[in-house]
Structure formats: structure tokens, C-alpha cells
Write a protein that holds these residues in place. Structure first.
Motif, short mmCIF file in Angstrom:
data_model
loop_
_atom_site.label_atom_id
_atom_site.label_comp_id
_atom_site.label_asym_id
_atom_site.label_seq_id
_atom_site.Cartn_x
_atom_site.Cartn_y
_atom_site.Cartn_z
N ALA A 50 0.82 -1.23 0.00
CA ALA A 50 0.00 0.00 0.00
C ALA A 50 0.84 1.26 0.00
O ALA A 50 0.30 2.37 -0.08
CB ALA A 50 -0.93 0.01 1.23
N TYR B 233 0.29 4.14 -2.65
CA TYR B 233 -0.95 4.89 -2.45
C TYR B 233 -0.81 5.87 -1.28
O TYR B 233 -1.33 6.98 -1.31
CB TYR B 233 -2.11 3.93 -2.18
N THR C 197 -1.13 9.88 -1.46
CA THR C 197 -2.01 10.62 -0.56
C THR C 197 -1.24 11.70 0.20
O THR C 197 -1.69 12.84 0.36
CB THR C 197 -2.67 9.66 0.43
#
Length: 834
Positions: free
Chosen positions: A89, A92, A96
């Protein structure tokens, strides 16, 4: 892709960045100061701090430190399993984080841009939110807008004001006298001792008129055979009318009330012939010059002017004018030296052999109430209307004609040196833009109210602003303090200075503030002003309660109640606990109708606006419904003024000084000039309402006022376009702000007609001036379309002329259209719908 411990390191770095970018819970504000030492001349940013927090002794640059090694952090064993589980992850999360970081950066940039108002050699921020100034000496700390006001009010001395008024009124200071020369030197010396950047004097050689001591003016009875008989004693032989025509005239006497055009029309309607007569008129309502000019147009041979007790307060507890006193006043329908119209009166200058068209061709002489009462008792003819009755004669006033009189006026012209005194505090950002404040220094007689009050306030403001400079204050624009000479002869000193520097001043002078006639009572407050300053004046009077006005914005916006309510204010001088604004609206909810008045010709402010195109204002405190009785008399003493105000003279003078001083701070410090350039659109609309009354009469002749309507529309659109441009621009762009300020400060100049000669028509302003180019002249001409208009015309026998109307319309329209074009800016931005 991030691998192993790199992902954990990236998350820790992200966490540190997010903590660094965390927004403060209070509004942020960046303040700059000058850096001394090796980096001298550069500006560095300081963190904003709560008010009252101590400033650091020296500036320390921030350091950006990298994260500590993973092995050194406590809780590392708990983070490693989490990092391993989040490897997939990680992209991502990074994306962000970048989005959050970018958003925080943009938010910080917007906040920074709003807080940095000006970045230059020294930074000054004065606006309605986030107002602050960093003094030139950085150790003095930050001066906020409220600090500047508090500093000004703290340094302003009421005791010094009262003493200066007293001392000035005791000094003989007739223009051209030895006493006046001494006072000029003392004024120059006082300014030289202050912390001013420039102090100098400017001398003009002007033509002034004085009584002939060897051949004094005289008034005699004339018998039925036309023989000059007994002389009437002029109880105040020093009183005279400067610029009166000289010579001898003989005629029957007629009582003409205030000598206004409507008064003379009333006399004609009652069958009283004016041609070949001497008119007896009361002081008041209009100037001496207007009374004499109106009498001359009516065919009168001369004018006698007297003060009627009915025009002054009947309060037995207030002092009144002695019945033996006459009132001094010049009769030149204009300003400046009438023997050099349109040209400055410097020494050795060659002038064309021409005199002002405003000089009268008939003699005029002031007389006392006692002499007037004696004359009124001899009048026959119809009884004067009830509103014309005064308080002199035991019987009713009659209109006349009465017995014959012989008037001899022997005044003589003298070339006289007069000196204006100047002091200047240079601005740091726009030093070539001047905010000017001035006061008349000379006086005929003691002149306590006429010029001693204004002179005292001016010198007190000089000392106060000088002390502020010593405390770290520096204006954005230059402040120019001027003490005028020759004011009692028709603003001679100020007008000659304007004539001498006209080509410069219309480009550099921002606003003129007059301190003349500032204290004539304490019941009412008037502001005689250009429309451009109305909103600013209202804003200053309102600010203590945090009330906003139109384009000026709200004083309370973005501030706590305690901050707003603790602001310095302009207090009412005779209503404890009230602001001056509250005193005004208590008597009339329509603030503008109660306070705002047009500039009168007998004010030095008038020449600045009507001749030079500089917006101007003159403040006055007045008695309620009555004139100050001692103005322009030998009884205008400090004692009488003090008694008239029942001991409140220092408080009223202090209120004027507070108002003028805070106006100077706003005008010299606001990043964008606080002049309401859209206000003239409302002025034109109001006048168009009067013009519309004659649209039907014009249409019947195949004429129209459409040109004026179109020009007004273009001006409104140009003003709105400029307002939007300013709203959407960056205040930190110094070049752009200066460009906007130049356009704003020249709006008044745009209303000077470029189609008439300043030498022939010096007052070229289409709303305030005199001549066929003005809107008032056009309206007077339109009244001739109707029978009643011909009867009340200022010049009898005139009729409507289509060719003259077309020329007047063209002069007015193209001046208004030119103002709209100039306000639009560059030629490629002009959008005429003409």
C-alpha cells in the motif's frame, strides 16, 4: 517502489512534514523587518506572535533537520511489522501524502500572500485587517494600525493647543505687517526644530488693498437738491472691503435683505427699482463678493453691508457682537491675487495688463448695526416681508427707496510680500505623492476663530507627527504641512502657490485638508468636502463601534469584540460618552444630509479642488442655527471664543485635531488610497434628476440630453471595472498598486474642463466651478425655457439660446466622457458606448 526500511523512513519523514505544516489555530500573519549586519538591506520573515509577546533579541534562521536513524527511535520493534504489512500500500500512501502536502502548501501560500501587504526597504502594512507597521528601527517592534492611532492620540497635547490659540490671537498678524513677518519667522523656526525632512518658506509679491489713512472712506447724506450734506460717522473706520471699486457714488437707499438673486427678484416683484440705487444688505447666507456681484448685475451703484442681530444667537448667557462693530470681508469673486489671474505672483515676473473678471465695478463698504439702524428708520415704501424683518429698528423694516446717500471709497492697492511656510515628512514608498494639510495664519483683527485655532491645530499636528517619527513611525506617502499667508484677502497665499506649481501638483497632491474656520461653535459638525472623501470621513467617525461603510469594509471584520471596542475614537466634544458620529445621527438619521456640504469659495480648500483638481475637505464645528457673531471683526478674541464655547474650546479643538490626524494617517498609510472614485456617478445622477425636469421642453425644440446620460453610463462602468480589477489584484504587487493609486488620485482632476483656459476660467471644475462649462450654468440656462426661470435669472433680460445650449452641453459631456476614459486606464481598455 519503496522497499524494506525505506518505506518506514518515508512514513516517518511524512509524519514530520505533516506536523511542520500543521496550521496554527489563530490567523497567521507574516511581518518583515530590515536585517542589520552583513545582510543589511534584505528583508527577513518573523513569526507572528500574540500581542504583547516579547520580540527575540536577534533573528535566528530556521534549520531543516533530517529524521533520526531508525535504530535510535523508541518503539522501533512495533513499527517494523506494520511497515512490512504496508509495503504493497506504500505507493498509495505516498500519493495521498503528496496531495495533502500540496494542499497544505497552497493554503500556506494563500495565507502568506494575504498577510504580506508590502515588501520594500521598510515594510508598512496599513489596511483594515492585518494592519501593522514595522518601524524603521527594528528594536521598536511592530506597530499595528490601532497602535498608530493610540500613539497619535497619546502624543496629541490638549494643553498645548489652548495655549497656542491664546498666544496666536494676541499677536498682530495682518498680511504684509511687521507682526506677520515676525510670526512667519517664529513658525519657520518651530517647524525647523521638529523631526521633519524639509522646512522652507515661499514668498509671493501680491496686490493687496488697504484703506487710505489720509483719505478715509466716508458716507454722507444727500439732500433733495443732490447736495452732499452731513457725514454719517463710520464707528469702525478700520473696517473695509478689500478689492472694492474705488470712487464716489450717489443714489437712493434700498433694503435688499441678504442681497441674493431671489431677494432682488422679490424687490422687483414688489415694484422697487434697483438701478441707480445703493443697496443695504445683511451679512450672512452668501459671501460679500457674491452680494456685490449680484447687486452689480442688477444695476445698483454701491453696497452697504451690516450685521443684523437677528442672524446671531439671542441667548443672554452668550456674548454678542457690539452694535458699533462692522464686519470685514473682501469682495473679489474669486481667489488669489486678482491682479495676476491665472499666474503666480513671484517677484520680477512680467504679467499681462489684465485684472480678474471677479473684481467688482461698484464700491462696497461695511457699516455697523447702529448706522444701519439709523438708515433703516429713514426708509419709506412697502413694508419688507416678515422673513426679512430683523432686530434693529423699533418699527418694521421697509424696502425703500429712502433718502439719498453719497458713498466714497478710497482704498489703495499695494504690492505686498506674503510668506507661506512649509514642513514635510517624506514617505518611504510613494514620496512623490503628497497628503497636504494647511491653515491660514493671517487675520484682520485678533482672528481667534478665523485663524488662531487653525494655526494652533496645524502646529500641534506638526509636533505630534514629528514625535511619532521619533517613535518609529514613517508614512507611506509624504505629509506636507503648510501655514498660509494672505487668507483674509481671498486665499491669496494658497492660490498663488497652486498657480505657481499647478503643472506638478495635479500629478502629486493626493488630498488637501483645511483647518480654517474649524471652531465656530460646538453644537453641529459640518464637513465641506469633495465627494471622493465622504466615505472615508464617515468611516473614521464610525470606527469606534466597528461599523463598516461600503467600499471601506468593516472595521470589525476578522477582529474580536474586545479589539474593536477598544479602538481609539473621535469623541464628541460636548456629549460625554458619545462619539462624534453618534452626536450627528442623534439629531438627523441622514448622516450625509446633516454633515456633508459643498466647498465654499471663501475656503482655501475650494481652490485646491475647483482650480487644481485635488480633492479637499474643511471641517467646522458650529453653533446650532446661528452664526458665530465675531468672525471677521475686532471682537474675534480668545476671550469671546472661550466664552462662546463655555470653556469647551480646548475640547472642541482637540476633536478637530483628532479627526484631521486620523484622516492623515489613513491617507498617508493605506496601501490603496481610500478615495471613493465611484461616488461621482451618484453626483451626476443627482444632477441629471434636475436636468430631466426640462427634457420635455428640449424635446419640443428637437434637442436632447442623451449625450450626458451616455457619458454618465460610461463613467459608472469605468468605475465598476476599476473596482473589480483592484479586488482581483495582488496587494503585494507594488507596481500595480501604485498604478491604481495614480488613477484614483487624479479622478478629481479629470473633472476640470480641458476645453476652457485656466487664465480665462480658473475654476474649471464642472460641478464646483464657475463659467459656461459647468453643470450649474447649464441648469441655469435650461430654466430660461420657462417664464418663471426668466424672472429669477441672475442676469435680467436673458433668454434661452440654442447655440449656447449646444456648446454648454458639449463642454459638459466631453469633460465627463474624458473622466470616464481616464478612469478606464489604457486606451485599449476603454469601452465607450457613446
Amino acid at each position: 517502489m519503496l522497499q524494506g526500511s525505506g518505506g518506514g523512513m518515508s512514513m516517518e519523514r511524512l509524519r514530520g512534514l505533516l506536523q511542520t505544516a500543521q496550521l496554527s489555530p489563530r490567523p497567521s500573519q507574516s511581518i518583515y523587518r530590515r536585517v542589520e549586519g552583513p545582510h543589511q538591506g534584505h528583508l527577513v520573515e518573523e513569526e507572528d506572535r500574540e500581542e504583547g509577546a516579547e520580540l527575540p533579541a536577534r533573528f535566528c534562521p530556521m534549520e531543516l533537520k533530517g529524521p533520526e536513524s531508525l535504530g535510535s527511535r523508541p518503539g522501533l520493534q512495533n513499527l517494523i511489522p506494520w511497515a512490512a504489512a504496508g509495503r504493497k500500500a506504500a505507493p498509495y500512501l505516498v500519493l495521498t501524502a503528496l496531495l495533502i502536502f500540496t494542499g497544505a502548501f497552497l493554503l500556506g501560500y494563500v495565507a502568506f500572500r494575504g498577510s504580506c501587504q508590502a515588501c520594500g526597504d521598510s515594510v508598512l502594512v496599513v489596511s483594515e485587517d492585518g494592519n501593522s507597521e514595522l518601524g524603521l528601527d527594528s528594536h521598536r517592534g511592530t506597530l499595528y494600525w490601532s497602535d498608530l492611532q493610540a500613539m497619535f492620540l497619546r502624543l496629541l497635547g490638549e494643553e498645548r493647543l489652548e495655549e497656542a490659540i491664546r498666544q496666536t490671537s494676541f499677536r498682530e498678524r495682518m498680511a504684509g505687517s511687521a507682526g506677520m513677518a515676525s510670526l512667519a519667522q517664529d513658525t519657520l523656526a518651530l517647524m525647523s526644530r521638529q523631526k521633519l525632512d524639509h522646512v522652507w518658506a515661499d514668498t509671493h509679491y501680491v496686490g493687496l488693498q488697504f484703506p487710505d489713512r489720509a483719505h478715509p472712506n466716508a458716507l454722507h447724506w444727500v439732500d433733495e437738491d443732490g447736495m452732499v450734506g452731513e457725514q454719517l460717522p463710520l464707528e469702525d473706520p478700520d473696517a473695509y472691503c478689500p478689492y472694492s471699486a474705488t470712487g464716489n457714488v450717489t443714489g437712493k437707499l434700498v433694503y435688499a435683505h441678504y442681497g441674493r438673486p431671489e431677494d432682488l427678484q422679490e424687490l422687483r416683484a414688489r415694484g422697487v427699482e434697483l438701478a441707480g440705487c445703493l443697496l443695504l444688505v445683511r451679512v450672512g447666507m452668501t459671501s460679500f463678493a457674491q452680494k456685490v456681484a449680484t447687486a452689480q448685475h442688477a444695476g445698483a451703484l454701491g453696497v452697504l453691508l451690516y450685521p443684523d442681530p437677528a442672524d446671531f444667537s439671542q441667548d443672554p448667557h452668550k456674548p454678542g457682537l457690539s452694535s458699533q462693530q462692522a464686519v470685514f470681508g473682501h469682495v473679489h469673486l474669486g481667489t488669489g491675487d486678482p491682479y495676476t489671474p491665472g499666474f503666480p505672483s513671484f517677484n520680477q515676473t512680467q504679467f499681462p495688463p489684465v485684472a480678474s473678471s471677479g473684481l467688482p465695478s461698484i464700491p462696497a463698504q461695511p457699516i455697523s448695526a447702529d448706522i444701519a439702524s439709523h438708515l433703516l428708520r429713514t426708509l419709506k415704501g412697502p413694508v419688507a416681508p416678515q422673513e426679512w424683518q430683523g432686530h434693529l429698528s423699533a418699527s418694521l423694516y421697509r424696502l425703500g427707496p429712502g433718502p439719498g446717500l453719497h458713498l466714497a471709497v478710497n482704498n489703495h492697492r499695494t504690492s505686498t510680500p506674503i510668506s507661506n511656510i512649509f514642513g514635510c515628512i517624506e514617505g518611504f514608498a510613494e514620496p512623490d505623492h503628497y497628503v497636504v494639510i494647511g491653515a491660514q495664519r493671517d487675520a484682520w483683527g485678533p482672528g481667534a476663530a478665523k485663524s488662531a485655532v487653525g494655526t494652533a491645530i496645524l502646529l500641534e499636528l506638526v509636533q505630534t507627527f514629528s514625535s511619532m517619527v521619533s517613535n518609529g513611525f514613517r508614512p507611506r506617502r509624504s505629509l506636507l504641512f503648510i501655514s498660509w499667508d494672505g487668507g483674509d484677502f481671498g486665499s491669496v497665499g494658497s492660490t498663488e502657490w497652486l498657480e505657481g506649481y499647478l503643472s506638478v501638483l495635479h500629478l502629486k497632491a493626493v488630498v488637501y485638508v483645511s483647518l480654517d474656520n474649524a471652531v465656530l461653535g460646538d453644537d453641529k459638525f459640518h464637513a465641506k468636502t469633495s465627494p471622493l472623501l465622504i466615505n472615508l470621513i464617515e468611516s473614521i467617525l464610525k470606527q469606534a463601534r466597528g461599523i463598516g461603510t461600503g467600499s471601506e469594509g468593516s472595521w470589525g471584520e476578522g477582529r474580536s469584540l474586545s479589539q474593536v471596542s477598544s479602538r481609539p475614537q473621535v469623541d464628541s466634544p460636548n456629549h460625554s460618552g458619545q462619539t462624534l458620529y453618534e452626536q450627528v445621527v442623534f439629531t438627523n438619521p441622514s448622516w450625509e444630509a446633516e454633515v456633508i456640504q459643498p466647498l465654499p469659495m471663501d475656503s482655501s480648500a475650494y481652490s485646491f479642488t475647483a482650480f487644481a483638481g485635488v480633492p479637499a475637505v474643511e471641517f467646522s464645528f458650529l453653533e446650532d442655527g446661528q452664526e458665530y457673531p465675531f468672525l471677521h471683526t475686532k471682537e474675534d478674541t480668545y476671550e469671546n471664543l472661550h466664552r462662546m464655547l463655555r470653556g469647551r474650546l480646548p475640547a472642541v479643538a482637540q476633536a478637530v485635531a483628532q479627526l484631521a490626524g486620523q484622516l492623515l494617517i489613513r491617507l498617508s498609510h493605506d496601501h490603496l488610497l481610500p478615495l471613493d472614485f465611484g461616488r461621482y456617478g451618484d453626483v451626476v445622477l443627482r444632477h441629471i434628476g434636475h436636468l430631466n425636469e426640462y427634457s420635455g421642453d428640449l424635446k419640443a425644440r428637437g434637442l436632447t440630453l442623451q449625450w450626458v446620460y451616455s457619458a454618465r453610463g460610461d463613467y459608472i462602468r469605468a468605475a465598476e471595472k476599476l473596482r473589480k480589477e483592484i479586488y482581483s489584484s495582488e496587494e503585494s504587487d507594488e507596481r500595480l498598486m501604485r498604478m491604481y493609486n495614480v488613477r484614483i488620485m487624479r479622478v478629481e482632476f479629470y473633472f476640470l474642463s480641458q476645453y476652457v483656459s485656466p487664465a480665462d476660467s480658473p475654476f474649471r471644475h464642472i460641478f464646483l466651478g464657475h463659467g459656461d462649462h459647468t453643470l450649474g450654468a447649464l441648469l441655469d440656462h435650461l430654466r430660461l425655457l420657462r417664464p418663471e426661470g426668466s424672472r429669477v435669472s441672475k442676469v435680467p433680460g436673458l433668454s434661452f439660446q440654442e447655440s449656447r445650449f449646444r456648446r454648454q452641453l458639449a463642454l459638459l459631456t466631453w469633460t465627463l466622457q474624458g473622466a470616464a476614459n481616464a478612469l478606464s486606464g489604457d486606451v485599449w481598455n476603454i469601452d465607450n458606448n457613446f
